[in-house]
Write an enzyme that holds these catalytic residues in place. Sequence first.
Site, PDB file in Angstrom:
ATOM      1  NE  ARG A 236       0.656   5.179  11.392  1.00 57.81           N
ATOM      2  CZ  ARG A 236      -0.108   3.600  11.266  1.00 57.81           C
ATOM      3  NH1 ARG A 236      -0.544   2.959  11.878  1.00 57.81           N
ATOM      4  NH2 ARG A 236      -0.754   4.372   9.751  1.00 57.81           N
TER       5      ARG A 236
ATOM      6  N   GLY B  55      -7.937  -6.004  11.918  1.00 59.11           N
ATOM      7  CA  GLY B  55      -9.161  -5.930  10.586  1.00 59.11           C
ATOM      8  C   GLY B  55      -8.845  -4.761  10.131  1.00 59.11           C
ATOM      9  CG  ASP B  56      -5.269  -4.027   8.745  1.00 54.81           C
ATOM     10  OD1 ASP B  56      -4.906  -5.166   8.081  1.00 54.81           O
ATOM     11  OD2 ASP B  56      -3.652  -3.830   8.622  1.00 54.81           O
TER      12      ASP B  56
ATOM     13  CE  LYS C  97       2.244   3.150   6.850  1.00 53.64           C
ATOM     14  NZ  LYS C  97       2.204   2.668   8.320  1.00 53.64           N
TER      15      LYS C  97
ATOM     16  CD  GLU D 270      -1.892  -1.661   2.938  1.00 57.76           C
ATOM     17  OE1 GLU D 270      -4.043  -1.748   2.796  1.00 57.76           O
ATOM     18  OE2 GLU D 270      -1.230  -0.904   3.565  1.00 57.76           O
TER      19      GLU D 270
ATOM     20  CB  THR E 247       2.755  -9.757   9.571  1.00 57.43           C
ATOM     21  OG1 THR E 247       2.765 -10.668   9.673  1.00 57.43           O
ATOM     22  CG2 THR E 247       1.734  -9.093   8.866  1.00 57.43           C
TER      23      THR E 247
ATOM     24  CB  ALA F 281       5.689  -7.218  14.812  1.00 57.79           C
ATOM     25  CD  GLN F 282       2.069  -3.583  14.422  1.00 56.43           C
ATOM     26  OE1 GLN F 282       2.792  -2.111  14.753  1.00 56.43           O
ATOM     27  NE2 GLN F 282       2.835  -4.098  14.060  1.00 56.43           N
TER      28      GLN F 282
ATOM     29  CE  LYS G 121      -4.492  -8.825   8.079  1.00 52.78           C
ATOM     30  NZ  LYS G 121      -4.288  -7.220   8.359  1.00 52.78           N
TER      31      LYS G 121
HETATM   32  P1  NAD Z   1       1.950 -10.706  13.890  1.00 47.74           P
HETATM   33  O1  NAD Z   1       2.118 -11.142  13.050  1.00 47.74           O
HETATM   34  O2  NAD Z   1       3.369  -9.787  13.911  1.00 47.74           O
HETATM   35  O3  NAD Z   1       1.359 -11.155  15.062  1.00 47.74           O
HETATM   36  C1  NAD Z   1      -0.088 -11.568  14.540  1.00 47.74           C
HETATM   37  C2  NAD Z   1      -0.616 -12.686  15.867  1.00 47.74           C
HETATM   38  O4  NAD Z   1      -1.451 -12.760  15.721  1.00 47.74           O
HETATM   39  C3  NAD Z   1       0.238 -14.016  15.949  1.00 47.74           C
HETATM   40  O5  NAD Z   1       1.379 -14.237  16.698  1.00 47.74           O
HETATM   41  C4  NAD Z   1      -1.103 -14.346  15.881  1.00 47.74           C
HETATM   42  O6  NAD Z   1      -0.150 -15.959  15.963  1.00 47.74           O
HETATM   43  C5  NAD Z   1      -1.444 -14.173  16.355  1.00 47.74           C
HETATM   44  N1  NAD Z   1      -2.674 -14.639  15.336  1.00 47.74           N
HETATM   45  C6  NAD Z   1      -3.655 -15.154  14.585  1.00 47.74           C
HETATM   46  N2  NAD Z   1      -4.916 -15.244  14.607  1.00 47.74           N
HETATM   47  C7  NAD Z   1      -5.368 -15.716  15.684  1.00 47.74           C
HETATM   48  C8  NAD Z   1      -5.921 -16.147  16.594  1.00 47.74           C
HETATM   49  N3  NAD Z   1      -7.318 -16.449  15.524  1.00 47.74           N
HETATM   50  N4  NAD Z   1      -6.270 -16.313  17.380  1.00 47.74           N
HETATM   51  C9  NAD Z   1      -5.381 -15.007  18.195  1.00 47.74           C
HETATM   52  N5  NAD Z   1      -3.828 -15.148  18.023  1.00 47.74           N
HETATM   53  C10 NAD Z   1      -3.746 -14.865  16.496  1.00 47.74           C
HETATM   54  O7  NAD Z   1       1.509  -8.631  12.880  1.00 47.74           O
HETATM   55  P2  NAD Z   1       1.389  -7.884  13.739  1.00 47.74           P
HETATM   56  O8  NAD Z   1       2.584  -7.047  13.059  1.00 47.74           O
HETATM   57  O9  NAD Z   1       1.857  -7.879  14.969  1.00 47.74           O
HETATM   58  O10 NAD Z   1      -0.256  -7.474  13.030  1.00 47.74           O
HETATM   59  C11 NAD Z   1      -1.119  -7.276  13.444  1.00 47.74           C
HETATM   60  C12 NAD Z   1      -2.220  -6.766  13.000  1.00 47.74           C
HETATM   61  O11 NAD Z   1      -2.518  -5.470  12.952  1.00 47.74           O
HETATM   62  C13 NAD Z   1      -2.034  -6.779  11.000  1.00 47.74           C
HETATM   63  O12 NAD Z   1      -3.206  -7.819  10.543  1.00 47.74           O
HETATM   64  C14 NAD Z   1      -1.964  -5.827  10.460  1.00 47.74           C
HETATM   65  O13 NAD Z   1      -1.805  -5.821   9.263  1.00 47.74           O
HETATM   66  C15 NAD Z   1      -2.427  -5.190  11.606  1.00 47.74           C
HETATM   67  N6  NAD Z   1      -1.982  -3.708  12.140  1.00 47.74           N
HETATM   68  C16 NAD Z   1      -2.415  -2.805  11.835  1.00 47.74           C
HETATM   69  C17 NAD Z   1      -2.066  -0.665  11.932  1.00 47.74           C
HETATM   70  C18 NAD Z   1      -3.169  -0.139  12.211  1.00 47.74           C
HETATM   71  O14 NAD Z   1      -3.082   1.226  11.922  1.00 47.74           O
HETATM   72  N7  NAD Z   1      -4.451  -0.483  11.841  1.00 47.74           N
HETATM   73  C19 NAD Z   1      -1.044  -1.058  12.216  1.00 47.74           C
HETATM   74  C20 NAD Z   1       0.337  -2.422  12.045  1.00 47.74           C
HETATM   75  C21 NAD Z   1      -0.874  -3.600  11.690  1.00 47.74           C
END
Ligand code: NAD
Length: 348
Positions: A120, A234-235, A77, A64, A92, A147-148, A239
Amino acid sequence: MTQPSDKALVPFVSVDNMMRLIHHAGIEQMLRDLADYVEEDFKRWELFDKTPRVASHSDVGVIELMPTSDGEAYGFKYVNGHPKNTSEGLQTVTAFGLLADVYTGYPVLLTEMTMLTALRTAATSAMAAKYLAPKGATTMAMIGNGAQSEFQTLAMKAIIGLKSVRLYDKDAAATRKCARNLQGLGIEVVSCKTPEEAIEGAQILTTCTADKQYATILTDNMVGSGVHINAIGGDCPGKTELAAGILSRSDVFVEYPPQTRIEGEIQQMPEDFAVTELWEVISGKKPGRTGDRQITLFDSVGFAIEDFSALRYIRDRIKGTDYFIDLDMLADPDDPRDLFGMLQRAKA
Ligand code: NAD
């Protein structure tokens, strides 16, 4: 080859320098400062150029571009989202971003944004919680411990005074990692075996899982009255994390409706489903939390203005420091029309 001394160089913040800066500033202080920058920009929301992000989808993920401008600076970004990546030892989400001067069009900053996005996103979540979560909320369920997750937890601690976090991930190794990382950081950490256990006694429910499907991380019967849901994961089209029934019972707050209707939890709802824009709450135009039994839901997808705020913060923060190097990424001949001459002289 001699370089003219007034060469247009662009400050570049590498991942290493970003990490040095975070440690120097202190992560909680940096989260507070970032939240202030985001809040400032949400208060002047109307003057920004706004567009849903430009997304290129594949079967395994999305790439994106997220642009915006306040008329003086322009930022974008580049970010990806590939849930399958972690099984291949890759992130991810990775990102980098650029800030430019609208008057000249010249870039003024290029920076890594993988760390910065985690910061952020967490700062924005906590800023939203400040307006929407029950007053004095002390406990958060953190579902999805990837990661988050540590950033989300620390921002809630730094900005709204969270005292305790209850972790759950379908992968117990992720929960162990998160619990280990949060040790000694001044927050009680409880590792849970089920999502139901994680939400026990929590006033804030954060969902931050990654799966490219209509997932149901929280079912309708799991969510009692009075809580605040911080839905991060969910983004993307196709999803989501929440049962649609939860949305019907909640007051839903979003960043930019045209983007959130495509990408957020509300993609499950009819097009005219009522939402409140978070900037209106922050500028005092609309109420946030109005009652003890109300369920508030921040349907976060991540919007370009938050990245713009983060870029602006980094631009201001690195002035006079050594947390960047200068990049020679602009061909800038002394005679602006003699680009070819510059090339010829370089051969000499
Ligand atoms: P990540 O892959 O590091 O971590 C995701 C975790 O979710 C994993 O540890 C996985 O095992 C767990 N998981 C998956 N399905 C699950 C379920 N059914 N029940 C419990 N745990 C489950 O990803 P991340 O970098 O932490 O990002 C997480 C999500 O946040 C991603 O979908 C990403 O796109 C989204 N995100 C959104 C924003 C925003 O601004 N809203 C910003 C960054 C990331």
